[in-house]
Motif scaffolding. Structure first.
Motif, PDB file in Angstrom:
ATOM      1  N   UNK A  63       8.428  14.053 -19.046  1.00 46.85           N
ATOM      2  CA  UNK A  63       7.359  14.116 -18.050  1.00 46.85           C
ATOM      3  C   UNK A  63       6.121  13.360 -18.547  1.00 46.85           C
ATOM      4  N   UNK A  64       5.718  13.611 -19.792  1.00 44.08           N
ATOM      5  CA  UNK A  64       4.527  12.947 -20.338  1.00 44.08           C
ATOM      6  C   UNK A  64       4.746  11.432 -20.461  1.00 44.08           C
ATOM      7  N   UNK A  65       5.972  11.041 -20.794  1.00 43.47           N
ATOM      8  CA  UNK A  65       6.296   9.614 -20.871  1.00 43.47           C
ATOM      9  C   UNK A  65       6.181   8.939 -19.516  1.00 43.47           C
ATOM     10  N   UNK A  66       6.670   9.611 -18.487  1.00 38.64           N
ATOM     11  CA  UNK A  66       6.591   9.037 -17.130  1.00 38.64           C
ATOM     12  C   UNK A  66       5.136   8.974 -16.658  1.00 38.64           C
ATOM     13  N   UNK A  67       4.346   9.982 -16.977  1.00 39.65           N
ATOM     14  CA  UNK A  67       2.923   9.962 -16.626  1.00 39.65           C
ATOM     15  C   UNK A  67       2.242   8.758 -17.276  1.00 39.65           C
ATOM     16  N   UNK A  68       2.496   8.550 -18.555  1.00 39.02           N
ATOM     17  CA  UNK A  68       1.892   7.419 -19.272  1.00 39.02           C
ATOM     18  C   UNK A  68       2.351   6.092 -18.674  1.00 39.02           C
ATOM     19  N   UNK A  69       3.621   6.003 -18.306  1.00 42.65           N
ATOM     20  CA  UNK A  69       4.164   4.777 -17.718  1.00 42.65           C
ATOM     21  C   UNK A  69       3.488   4.460 -16.383  1.00 42.65           C
ATOM     22  N   UNK A  70       3.352   5.464 -15.529  1.00 43.24           N
ATOM     23  CA  UNK A  70       2.716   5.253 -14.218  1.00 43.24           C
ATOM     24  C   UNK A  70       1.250   4.879 -14.390  1.00 43.24           C
ATOM     25  N   UNK A 101       4.043  19.429 -14.967  1.00 49.57           N
ATOM     26  CA  UNK A 101       3.447  19.844 -16.245  1.00 49.57           C
ATOM     27  C   UNK A 101       3.400  21.362 -16.346  1.00 49.57           C
ATOM     28  N   UNK A 102       2.991  22.022 -15.260  1.00 46.28           N
ATOM     29  CA  UNK A 102       2.895  23.485 -15.246  1.00 46.28           C
ATOM     30  C   UNK A 102       4.272  24.121 -15.381  1.00 46.28           C
ATOM     31  N   UNK A 103       5.250  23.555 -14.679  1.00 43.68           N
ATOM     32  CA  UNK A 103       6.615  24.093 -14.763  1.00 43.68           C
ATOM     33  C   UNK A 103       7.146  24.001 -16.187  1.00 43.68           C
ATOM     34  N   UNK A 104       6.956  22.864 -16.817  1.00 44.43           N
ATOM     35  CA  UNK A 104       7.446  22.661 -18.184  1.00 44.43           C
ATOM     36  C   UNK A 104       6.700  23.563 -19.155  1.00 44.43           C
ATOM     37  N   UNK A 105       5.391  23.703 -18.974  1.00 50.69           N
ATOM     38  CA  UNK A 105       4.611  24.589 -19.853  1.00 50.69           C
ATOM     39  C   UNK A 105       5.109  26.026 -19.735  1.00 50.69           C
ATOM     40  N   UNK A 106       5.471  26.423 -18.527  1.00 44.59           N
ATOM     41  CA  UNK A 106       5.994  27.779 -18.318  1.00 44.59           C
ATOM     42  C   UNK A 106       7.355  27.949 -18.998  1.00 44.59           C
ATOM     43  N   UNK A 107       8.187  26.928 -18.930  1.00 46.86           N
ATOM     44  CA  UNK A 107       9.495  26.978 -19.609  1.00 46.86           C
ATOM     45  C   UNK A 107       9.309  27.105 -21.118  1.00 46.86           C
ATOM     46  N   UNK A 108       8.343  26.344 -21.661  1.00 46.94           N
ATOM     47  CA  UNK A 108       8.075  26.408 -23.108  1.00 46.94           C
ATOM     48  C   UNK A 108       7.582  27.796 -23.481  1.00 46.94           C
ATOM     49  N   UNK A 127       0.847  -1.204   0.000  1.00 42.39           N
ATOM     50  CA  UNK A 127       0.000   0.000   0.000  1.00 42.39           C
ATOM     51  C   UNK A 127       0.877   1.248   0.000  1.00 42.39           C
ATOM     52  N   UNK A 128       1.967   1.180   0.752  1.00 38.67           N
ATOM     53  CA  UNK A 128       2.904   2.300   0.818  1.00 38.67           C
ATOM     54  C   UNK A 128       3.498   2.587  -0.562  1.00 38.67           C
ATOM     55  N   UNK A 129       3.889   1.544  -1.268  1.00 43.24           N
ATOM     56  CA  UNK A 129       4.438   1.707  -2.613  1.00 43.24           C
ATOM     57  C   UNK A 129       3.422   2.287  -3.573  1.00 43.24           C
ATOM     58  N   UNK A 130       2.173   1.856  -3.457  1.00 39.47           N
ATOM     59  CA  UNK A 130       1.108   2.394  -4.301  1.00 39.47           C
ATOM     60  C   UNK A 130       0.899   3.871  -4.020  1.00 39.47           C
ATOM     61  N   UNK A 131       0.899   4.245  -2.754  1.00 42.66           N
ATOM     62  CA  UNK A 131       0.717   5.655  -2.386  1.00 42.66           C
ATOM     63  C   UNK A 131       1.853   6.514  -2.952  1.00 42.66           C
ATOM     64  N   UNK A 132       3.090   6.003  -2.905  1.00 45.29           N
ATOM     65  CA  UNK A 132       4.228   6.745  -3.465  1.00 45.29           C
ATOM     66  C   UNK A 132       4.070   6.932  -4.968  1.00 45.29           C
ATOM     67  N   UNK A 133       3.638   5.878  -5.653  1.00 44.04           N
ATOM     68  CA  UNK A 133       3.450   5.942  -7.095  1.00 44.04           C
ATOM     69  C   UNK A 133       2.342   6.936  -7.450  1.00 44.04           C
ATOM     70  N   UNK A 134       1.247   6.885  -6.709  1.00 45.08           N
ATOM     71  CA  UNK A 134       0.145   7.816  -6.944  1.00 45.08           C
ATOM     72  C   UNK A 134       0.565   9.255  -6.641  1.00 45.08           C
ATOM     73  N   UNK A 135       1.386   9.447  -5.605  1.00 44.72           N
ATOM     74  CA  UNK A 135       1.880  10.787  -5.272  1.00 44.72           C
ATOM     75  C   UNK A 135       2.789  11.312  -6.375  1.00 44.72           C
ATOM     76  N   UNK A 136       3.633  10.444  -6.916  1.00 44.21           N
ATOM     77  CA  UNK A 136       4.507  10.858  -8.025  1.00 44.21           C
ATOM     78  C   UNK A 136       3.672  11.274  -9.229  1.00 44.21           C
ATOM     79  N   UNK A 158       0.596  12.404  -9.247  1.00 42.33           N
ATOM     80  CA  UNK A 158      -0.058  13.681  -8.931  1.00 42.33           C
ATOM     81  C   UNK A 158       0.925  14.848  -9.072  1.00 42.33           C
ATOM     82  N   UNK A 159       2.135  14.666  -8.583  1.00 44.12           N
ATOM     83  CA  UNK A 159       3.185  15.691  -8.690  1.00 44.12           C
ATOM     84  C   UNK A 159       3.488  15.996 -10.160  1.00 44.12           C
ATOM     85  N   UNK A 160       3.622  14.962 -10.954  1.00 41.42           N
ATOM     86  CA  UNK A 160       3.912  15.148 -12.376  1.00 41.42           C
ATOM     87  C   UNK A 160       2.785  15.903 -13.080  1.00 41.42           C
ATOM     88  N   UNK A 161       1.553  15.529 -12.773  1.00 40.81           N
ATOM     89  CA  UNK A 161       0.406  16.129 -13.456  1.00 40.81           C
ATOM     90  C   UNK A 161       0.131  17.566 -13.013  1.00 40.81           C
TER      91      UNK A 161
END
Length: 157
Positions: free
Chosen positions: A59-66, A27-34, A9-18, A20-23
Motif C-alpha cells: 500500500x505504501x509503495x503504491x501511494x509513493x508511486x502515485x 491504510x486504516x484497514x492495514x493498520x487494524x490488521x497489524x 482529466x478523467x484518468x487524473x481523477x481516477x488516479x487521485x481517487x485511488x 485518496x482511497x489508499x490513504x
C-alpha cells in the motif's frame, strides 16, 4: 528521472481517487490488521503479522508511486486535438490483417486498459499508429516478433 505522463482529466481523477482511497481507507484497514496480529503474541511465528506488514509495504509503495506520477502529469487538452492524425486521446477505427474491424482509444501508459479498448501510446500498436492518418496502412511488430498490418479507417476524438 520520471518522464512526463500524459493523461486525460478523467484518468487524473481516477488516479487521485485511488490515492485518496489508499490513504484514507486502505491504510486504516492495514493498520487494524497489524494491531490485531500484534495481539496474537510472539511475532517470530506470527504469519498474520508478517502478511499485514507485507500488505502495508504494498500500500505504501503504491501511494509513493502515485504521488511521484502526479508530480509529472500533463493533462491532455482534447479541445486542441484534431482528427487529422492519430495522437494520444484519439479513437482509432482500424482493420487488421484478417479483415476484422478493431477500435482503440490511444491513452497514456497509466490509463491503459486493453480489455476495454484503451491502449497505451507506448504499446506496439499505439506507438506504431501515432502520427498516421486515415487511409494509412501501418506495420506493427508485436512483442512475439510477428508482424501485423493495420489500415486506419477513421480517427475521432
Amino acid at each position: 528521472m520520471i518522464k512526463e505522463l500524459v493523461m486525460s482529466r478523467e484518468g487524473l481523477k481516477k488516479l487521485e481517487a485511488e490515492l485518496e482511497e489508499l490513504k484514507t481507507v486502505r491504510r486504516k484497514e492495514v493498520a487494524e490488521k497489524i494491531k490485531t496480529a500484534l495481539g496474537y503474541g510472539d511475532l517470530s511465528e506470527n504469519s498474520e503479522y508478517d502478511e499485514a506488514k507485507n500488505e502495508q509495504a504494498i500500500v505504501e509503495g503504491r501511494i509513493a508511486e502515485i504521488e511521484a506520477q502526479l508530480k509529472h502529469v500533463r493533462i491532455l487538452d482534447e479541445s486542441q486535438l484534431s482528427d487529422e492524425t492519430v495522437h494520444i486521446g484519439s479513437k482509432v477505427c482500424m482493420r487488421n490483417g484478417k479483415g476484422d474491424k478493431v477500435e482503440y482509444k490511444i491513452v497514456g501508459s497509466t490509463e491503459s486498459d486493453p480489455f476495454n479498448g484503451m491502449i497505451s501510446d507506448e504499446s506496439p500498436v499505439g506507438k506504431a499508429v501515432l502520427g498516421h492518418a486515415a487511409g494509412d496502412k501501418v506495420l506493427v511488430v508485436l512483442p512475439s516478433g510477428a508482424e501485423a498490418t493495420f489500415e486506419i479507417l477513421s480517427i475521432s476524438k
